[in-house]
Scaffold this motif. Structure first.
Motif, short mmCIF file in Angstrom:
data_model
loop_
_atom_site.label_atom_id
_atom_site.label_comp_id
_atom_site.label_asym_id
_atom_site.label_seq_id
_atom_site.Cartn_x
_atom_site.Cartn_y
_atom_site.Cartn_z
N ASP A 9 0.51 2.56 -3.23
CA ASP A 9 1.22 1.78 -2.23
C ASP A 9 0.71 2.28 -0.87
O ASP A 9 0.04 3.32 -0.79
N VAL A 10 1.02 1.57 0.20
CA VAL A 10 0.48 1.96 1.52
C VAL A 10 1.55 2.59 2.41
O VAL A 10 1.49 3.76 2.76
N ASP A 11 2.54 1.79 2.81
CA ASP A 11 3.56 2.30 3.74
C ASP A 11 4.42 3.36 3.07
O ASP A 11 4.99 3.13 2.00
N GLY A 12 4.50 4.54 3.67
CA GLY A 12 5.26 5.63 3.11
C GLY A 12 4.49 6.47 2.11
O GLY A 12 4.97 7.52 1.69
N VAL A 13 3.29 6.01 1.74
CA VAL A 13 2.46 6.75 0.79
C VAL A 13 1.17 7.21 1.46
O VAL A 13 0.86 8.40 1.47
N LEU A 14 0.43 6.29 2.03
CA LEU A 14 -0.80 6.65 2.76
C LEU A 14 -0.61 6.57 4.27
O LEU A 14 -1.25 7.32 5.01
N LEU A 15 0.26 5.67 4.71
CA LEU A 15 0.52 5.52 6.14
C LEU A 15 1.97 5.87 6.45
O LEU A 15 2.90 5.39 5.78
N ASP A 16 2.16 6.71 7.46
CA ASP A 16 3.50 7.05 7.94
C ASP A 16 3.89 5.98 8.95
O ASP A 16 3.63 6.11 10.15
N SER A 17 4.51 4.93 8.45
CA SER A 17 4.79 3.75 9.28
C SER A 17 6.27 3.41 9.34
O SER A 17 6.64 2.35 9.86
N ALA A 18 7.12 4.28 8.81
CA ALA A 18 8.55 3.97 8.74
C ALA A 18 9.15 3.72 10.12
O ALA A 18 9.94 2.78 10.30
N GLY A 19 8.77 4.53 11.10
CA GLY A 19 9.30 4.35 12.44
C GLY A 19 8.93 3.00 13.03
O GLY A 19 9.77 2.31 13.63
N ALA A 20 7.68 2.62 12.85
CA ALA A 20 7.21 1.33 13.36
C ALA A 20 7.94 0.17 12.69
O ALA A 20 8.40 -0.77 13.35
N HIS A 21 8.04 0.25 11.38
CA HIS A 21 8.73 -0.83 10.65
C HIS A 21 10.21 -0.88 11.01
O HIS A 21 10.78 -1.97 11.12
N ARG A 22 10.82 0.27 11.22
CA ARG A 22 12.24 0.28 11.56
C ARG A 22 12.47 -0.38 12.92
O ARG A 22 13.41 -1.16 13.09
N ARG A 23 11.61 -0.10 13.88
CA ARG A 23 11.76 -0.73 15.20
C ARG A 23 11.59 -2.24 15.11
O ARG A 23 12.32 -2.99 15.77
#
Length: 206
Positions: A9-23
């Motif tokens: 998977d990508v988000d949360g596995v290879l990319l730390d993108s939780a903050g971006a997605h949450r905003r």
């Protein structure tokens, strides 16, 4: 257990993108008069349009997906690789691996380029399958494209929907506890805390 390929998977596995997605989801929810917390809980591991159908059935999912994608492009600077991702992917050079994501094709590719992560030859996106996670279609497609039995594919996922999809496809599901607890990933065959742990698994069983 024999591991012939790794599916990420990508988000949360290879990319730390939780903050971006949450905003993005908070802004979208506020603009649509929805409860941001309830919406956020339904986003992990799923196509945005599927989340829209669940939280706002009166809205057009395709239109809202385009709006969400536009908002997300503004968050590119806030996305970084998950710790250990560059080294893990480098160690897989020459070995079969793929990404299997509910994310947008253009955004994922741009994010990999911006963060310096290598993209594999096999990439499965939400619009490549009729039924998205938690359905098994995406992982079955990735295994087929790699020419590897699903039972020999190690799937690394951080979301319950992704774990369910991997198990349903007959893959070995590893839950990475970056965004959810081990209890929430209860369908996984095992859970690990870091990508270094994943690298050890691949080395041991590859």
């Amino acid at each position: 257990m024999k591991i012939s390929a790794v599916l990420f998977d990508v988000d949360g596995v290879l990319l730390d993108s939780a903050g971006a997605h949450r905003r993005v989801w908070d802004a979208w929810s506020a603009a649509r008069g929805l409860d941001p917390e309830k919406v956020w809980e339904l986003t992990f591991g799923r196509r945005p349009e599927d989340t829209v159908r669940d939280v706002a059935a009166h809205l057009d999912p395709a239109t809202e997906r385009r709006t969400l994608d536009r908002l997300l492009t503004r968050e590119m600077d806030g996305i970084q690789p998950v710790e250990g991702a560059p080294g893990l992917l480098e160690s897989l050079s020459g070995s079969p691996w793929a990404i299997v994501t509910s994310g947008a094709r253009d955004f994922v590719r741009a994010s990999f380029a911006a963060t310096g992560l290598a993209l594999p030859a096999v990439q499965v996106y939400a619009d490549d399958v009729r039924h998205a996670k938690p359905a098994p279609d995406c992982f079955a497609l990735a295994a087929s494209r790699l020419g590897v039995p699903a039972s020999e594919c190690l799937v690394v996922e951080d979301a319950p929907a992704g774990i369910q999809a991997a198990v349903a496809a007959g893959c070995v599901a590893v839950g990475l506890t970056t965004t959810h607890t081990e209890e929430a990933l209860g369908w996984a065959h095992l859970c690990v805390a870091t990508l270094a742990d994943v690298r050890s698994l691949v080395t041991e069983y590859g």
